[in-house]
Write a protein that holds these residues in place. Structure first.
Motif, PDB file in Angstrom:
ATOM      1  N   LYS A  28      72.582  48.414  -7.865  1.00  0.00           N
ATOM      2  CA  LYS A  28      71.435  47.520  -7.704  1.00  0.00           C
ATOM      3  C   LYS A  28      71.878  46.069  -7.571  1.00  0.00           C
ATOM      4  O   LYS A  28      71.320  45.316  -6.770  1.00  0.00           O
ATOM      5  N   ASP A  31      73.266  45.630  -4.070  1.00  0.00           N
ATOM      6  CA  ASP A  31      72.165  45.608  -3.110  1.00  0.00           C
ATOM      7  C   ASP A  31      71.467  44.250  -3.123  1.00  0.00           C
ATOM      8  O   ASP A  31      71.157  43.683  -2.078  1.00  0.00           O
ATOM      9  N   LYS A  32      71.236  43.727  -4.320  1.00  0.00           N
ATOM     10  CA  LYS A  32      70.587  42.420  -4.453  1.00  0.00           C
ATOM     11  C   LYS A  32      71.449  41.333  -3.822  1.00  0.00           C
ATOM     12  O   LYS A  32      70.935  40.466  -3.100  1.00  0.00           O
ATOM     13  N   LYS A  33      72.765  41.380  -4.048  1.00  0.00           N
ATOM     14  CA  LYS A  33      73.666  40.390  -3.452  1.00  0.00           C
ATOM     15  C   LYS A  33      73.634  40.474  -1.930  1.00  0.00           C
ATOM     16  O   LYS A  33      73.631  39.450  -1.245  1.00  0.00           O
ATOM     17  N   LYS A  35      71.167  41.495  -0.059  1.00  0.00           N
ATOM     18  CA  LYS A  35      69.899  40.949   0.416  1.00  0.00           C
ATOM     19  C   LYS A  35      69.913  39.427   0.407  1.00  0.00           C
ATOM     20  O   LYS A  35      69.417  38.787   1.342  1.00  0.00           O
TER      21      LYS A  35
END
Length: 74
Positions: A28, A31-33, A35
């Motif tokens: 997660k 994924d956040k990085k 985005k």
């Protein structure tokens, strides 16, 4: 939830469950990085010239307003 309650909750999990939780959290975070980096990269793209947009519209067989609607959907 207090820190003590949180630690108590974590102790109730097996090592395999904790490992799964850690891997899931790492995915997660990655994924956040991605985005965030994607948003930053999109901001660096220079604005297109009007003639470029008109050419794209012609290639797609759309007028400019239809092209703008198509772009906004993506």
């Amino acid at each position: 939830m207090t820190e003590e309650e949180f630690v108590s909750l974590l102790r109730s999990f097996s090592l395999e469950q904790l490992d799964k939780i850690q891997k899931n959290l790492e995915l997660k975070v990655q994924d956040k990085k991605r985005k965030v980096e994607k948003r930053k990269a999109a901001m660096k793209v220079p604005p297109r010239k009007t003639s470029d947009v008109e050419k794209m519209a012609d290639q797609m067989g759309l007028d400019l307003s239809s092209l703008m609607r198509e772009i906004s959907r993506r």
